[in-house]
Design a protein around this motif. Sequence first.
Motif, mmCIF file in Angstrom:
data_model
loop_
_atom_site.group_PDB
_atom_site.id
_atom_site.type_symbol
_atom_site.label_atom_id
_atom_site.label_comp_id
_atom_site.label_asym_id
_atom_site.label_seq_id
_atom_site.Cartn_x
_atom_site.Cartn_y
_atom_site.Cartn_z
ATOM 1 N N GLY A 158 -2.042 -30.247 -10.786
ATOM 2 C CA GLY A 158 -2.534 -31.485 -10.214
ATOM 3 C C GLY A 158 -1.605 -32.013 -9.135
ATOM 4 O O GLY A 158 -0.621 -31.369 -8.755
ATOM 5 N N ALA A 159 -1.925 -33.196 -8.638
ATOM 6 C CA ALA A 159 -1.117 -33.841 -7.599
ATOM 7 C C ALA A 159 -0.519 -35.128 -8.168
ATOM 8 O O ALA A 159 -1.227 -35.924 -8.805
ATOM 9 C CB ALA A 159 -1.961 -34.155 -6.375
ATOM 10 N N ARG A 160 0.768 -35.320 -7.962
ATOM 11 C CA ARG A 160 1.442 -36.521 -8.474
ATOM 12 C C ARG A 160 0.855 -37.761 -7.801
ATOM 13 O O ARG A 160 0.958 -37.930 -6.580
ATOM 14 C CB ARG A 160 2.943 -36.424 -8.187
ATOM 15 N N PRO A 161 0.222 -38.659 -8.576
ATOM 16 C CA PRO A 161 -0.459 -39.805 -7.966
ATOM 17 C C PRO A 161 0.485 -40.774 -7.262
ATOM 18 O O PRO A 161 0.076 -41.475 -6.331
ATOM 19 C CB PRO A 161 -1.176 -40.470 -9.144
ATOM 20 N N CYS A 162 1.737 -40.815 -7.687
ATOM 21 C CA CYS A 162 2.688 -41.768 -7.108
ATOM 22 C C CYS A 162 2.980 -41.494 -5.632
ATOM 23 O O CYS A 162 3.410 -42.395 -4.908
ATOM 24 C CB CYS A 162 4.011 -41.739 -7.878
ATOM 25 N N ASP A 163 2.758 -40.257 -5.194
ATOM 26 C CA ASP A 163 3.108 -39.892 -3.820
ATOM 27 C C ASP A 163 2.216 -40.561 -2.794
ATOM 28 O O ASP A 163 2.591 -40.676 -1.623
ATOM 29 C CB ASP A 163 3.044 -38.367 -3.650
ATOM 30 N N THR A 164 1.037 -41.005 -3.193
ATOM 31 C CA THR A 164 0.123 -41.689 -2.279
ATOM 32 C C THR A 164 -0.237 -43.076 -2.809
ATOM 33 O O THR A 164 -1.332 -43.587 -2.527
ATOM 34 C CB THR A 164 -1.153 -40.851 -2.085
ATOM 35 N N CYS A 165 0.664 -43.667 -3.562
ATOM 36 C CA CYS A 165 0.400 -44.927 -4.264
ATOM 37 C C CYS A 165 1.325 -46.033 -3.748
ATOM 38 O O CYS A 165 2.498 -45.778 -3.455
ATOM 39 C CB CYS A 165 0.628 -44.710 -5.763
ATOM 40 N N PRO A 166 0.850 -47.286 -3.653
ATOM 41 C CA PRO A 166 1.743 -48.396 -3.289
ATOM 42 C C PRO A 166 2.748 -48.755 -4.380
ATOM 43 O O PRO A 166 3.621 -49.593 -4.168
ATOM 44 C CB PRO A 166 0.779 -49.550 -3.028
ATOM 45 N N GLN A 167 2.625 -48.143 -5.544
ATOM 46 C CA GLN A 167 3.571 -48.256 -6.645
ATOM 47 C C GLN A 167 3.770 -49.694 -7.148
ATOM 48 O O GLN A 167 4.885 -50.216 -7.212
ATOM 49 C CB GLN A 167 4.906 -47.641 -6.244
#
Length: 220
Positions: free
Chosen positions: A141-150
């Motif tokens: 999968g793809a780490r969601p945090c990499d495209t997230c405003p966190q």
Amino acid sequence: MTTLHRLNEHAQEFGLRLRGALHPDKADVAPDGCETLILLGPDEPAFWAIFNASSEYTDGAADPLDRWSQRVLGHLARDWGGTAIFPSDGPPYPPFIRWADRSGQAWPSPVGLLVHDAAGLFISYRGAIALPERVELDPRGARPCDTCPQPCTSACPVGALRPGKPYDVPVCMAHLRSPDGTACRDGCLVRRACPVVRAFQRLPEQSAFHMDAFLGEWRP
């Protein structure tokens, strides 16, 4: 032929879902003869109704969720010809965090908690099943945090969970036990801030159950 899809369909009958799988190597410390390691977690929101109706939940004895997990994963392991493994097995304890990282579906989040590509910061593992056969894995999968405003980085009202710092358990517990901790007692605000969680349904009653366990069943 055994496939992850078929195993997942079977697990869902019991309120569980595959939350990762890997082909372990020696460093993963899997049981001897394990060719595929399956990680299992709650299938939200169906899990709660199934667990809530179980004898473990209603008998009033200690550790109902652990006992339910041992029974259900034990049953699945027998059906699949594998061996059930639980986070509480030990010491030494199984390296579930390493297994989660190796599965390609979970990663460290900015606040240190594991984040899952489908379950977000609500990811939890009820156990694992070690299979003696090599099952084809899904793509990573793809780490969601990499495209997230966190938003998780600023969600904790007392800074117990923040980037670059270890989890401050005493500060968290003190806040939860205070009158100001009401919102957190209904479910950790940091976990709830994760955008992935918006598409991952966890019932408030389940969050309350886990918080009661965390607080030793203390509530104001």
